[in-house]
Design a protein around this motif. Structure first.
Motif, PDB file in Angstrom:
ATOM      1  N   TYR A  71      25.820  50.078  41.499  1.00  0.00           N
ATOM      2  CA  TYR A  71      26.671  49.763  40.363  1.00  0.00           C
ATOM      3  C   TYR A  71      26.283  48.409  39.782  1.00  0.00           C
ATOM      4  N   VAL A  72      26.394  48.301  38.473  1.00  0.00           N
ATOM      5  CA  VAL A  72      26.297  47.012  37.791  1.00  0.00           C
ATOM      6  C   VAL A  72      27.525  46.921  36.886  1.00  0.00           C
ATOM      7  N   VAL A  73      28.275  45.830  37.005  1.00  0.00           N
ATOM      8  CA  VAL A  73      29.425  45.585  36.136  1.00  0.00           C
ATOM      9  C   VAL A  73      29.089  44.365  35.302  1.00  0.00           C
ATOM     10  N   ARG A  74      29.030  44.567  33.986  1.00  0.00           N
ATOM     11  CA  ARG A  74      28.698  43.482  33.063  1.00  0.00           C
ATOM     12  C   ARG A  74      29.967  43.023  32.349  1.00  0.00           C
ATOM     13  N   LEU A  75      30.185  41.728  32.388  1.00  0.00           N
ATOM     14  CA  LEU A  75      31.344  41.124  31.724  1.00  0.00           C
ATOM     15  C   LEU A  75      30.859  40.349  30.507  1.00  0.00           C
TER      16      LEU A  75
ATOM     17  N   ARG B 104      25.882  49.562  46.514  1.00  0.00           N
ATOM     18  CA  ARG B 104      25.519  48.191  46.174  1.00  0.00           C
ATOM     19  C   ARG B 104      26.126  47.900  44.807  1.00  0.00           C
ATOM     20  N   LEU B 105      26.609  46.684  44.606  1.00  0.00           N
ATOM     21  CA  LEU B 105      27.277  46.313  43.359  1.00  0.00           C
ATOM     22  C   LEU B 105      26.862  44.915  42.937  1.00  0.00           C
ATOM     23  N   ARG B 106      26.425  44.812  41.697  1.00  0.00           N
ATOM     24  CA  ARG B 106      26.090  43.507  41.122  1.00  0.00           C
ATOM     25  C   ARG B 106      27.045  43.258  39.952  1.00  0.00           C
TER      26      ARG B 106
END
Length: 185
Positions: A7-11, A129-131
């Motif tokens: 996962y990638v969470v972009r803010l 995995r999470l970034r």
């Protein structure tokens, strides 16, 4: 089903109260592939409707865009066409201040896994995995262990969503420290 989940969470637009989420699934992907948003939150015993805050869900493989159909209020079906890797992208709106939902603004982002991260039904045991990509100057805090570079690691989906994430802007609370009995706290 042997899978990996990243996962990638972009803010990148906290003033719009939203996060951009990307989920890359690889491995033995069925066709069709179902993905879902939880209707539960650890420690809360009510049915939730987190999927109501999911917008613009799309999927693609190396061959291009894949067909996505919303089949239930909390579930989408993706025609993988034999792909062994699929990237799913969507936006999550978050502007509710509670212990079970997301709250995103210019000062911080509080992210609850069940309100943010899709899963594959029948594959909750998939390691993840999470970034988190936060604006410059923000700090990210989470109880999950992290690799070099800050990627968070979870043994499975349950561990992932039972670990809230707080991203603090530069004007948010500064970390405090003190020493007691010769030990830093």
């Amino acid at each position: 089903m042997a899978l990996s989940a990243e996962y990638v969470v972009r803010l990148d637009a906290p003033h719009r109260h939203e996060a951009q989420v990307e989920l890359r699934l690889a491995g033995d992907l069925p066709d069709p592939l179902d993905v879902a948003m939880p209707v539960w939150n650890p420690g809360s015993y009510l049915v939730r409707e987190f999927a109501r805050n999911v917008e613009a869900l799309s999927a693609e493989a190396a061959t291009g865009a894949l067909d996505v159909t919303k089949t239930r209020k909390d579930r989408w079906t993706i025609r993988t066409r034999g792909a062994r890797e699929v990237t799913i992208r969507y936006r999550v709106y978050g502007f509710e201040l509670s212990v079970r939902t997301n709250h995103i603004d210019d000062s911080h982002a509080h992210l609850e896994g069940p309100a943010t991260l899709l899963y594959v039904p029948g594959a909750l045991d998939t390691p993840a995995r999470l970034r988190v990509e936060a604006p410059s100057g923000w700090r990210v805090a989470c109880a999950l262990p992290s690799e070099a570079g800050g990627t968070l690691v979870a043994a499975d989906y349950d561990e992932l969503v039972d670990s809230p994430i707080e991203a603090l802007g530069p004007d948010a609370l500064a970390p405090l420290g003190f020493e007691a009995a010769g030990r830093p706290h």
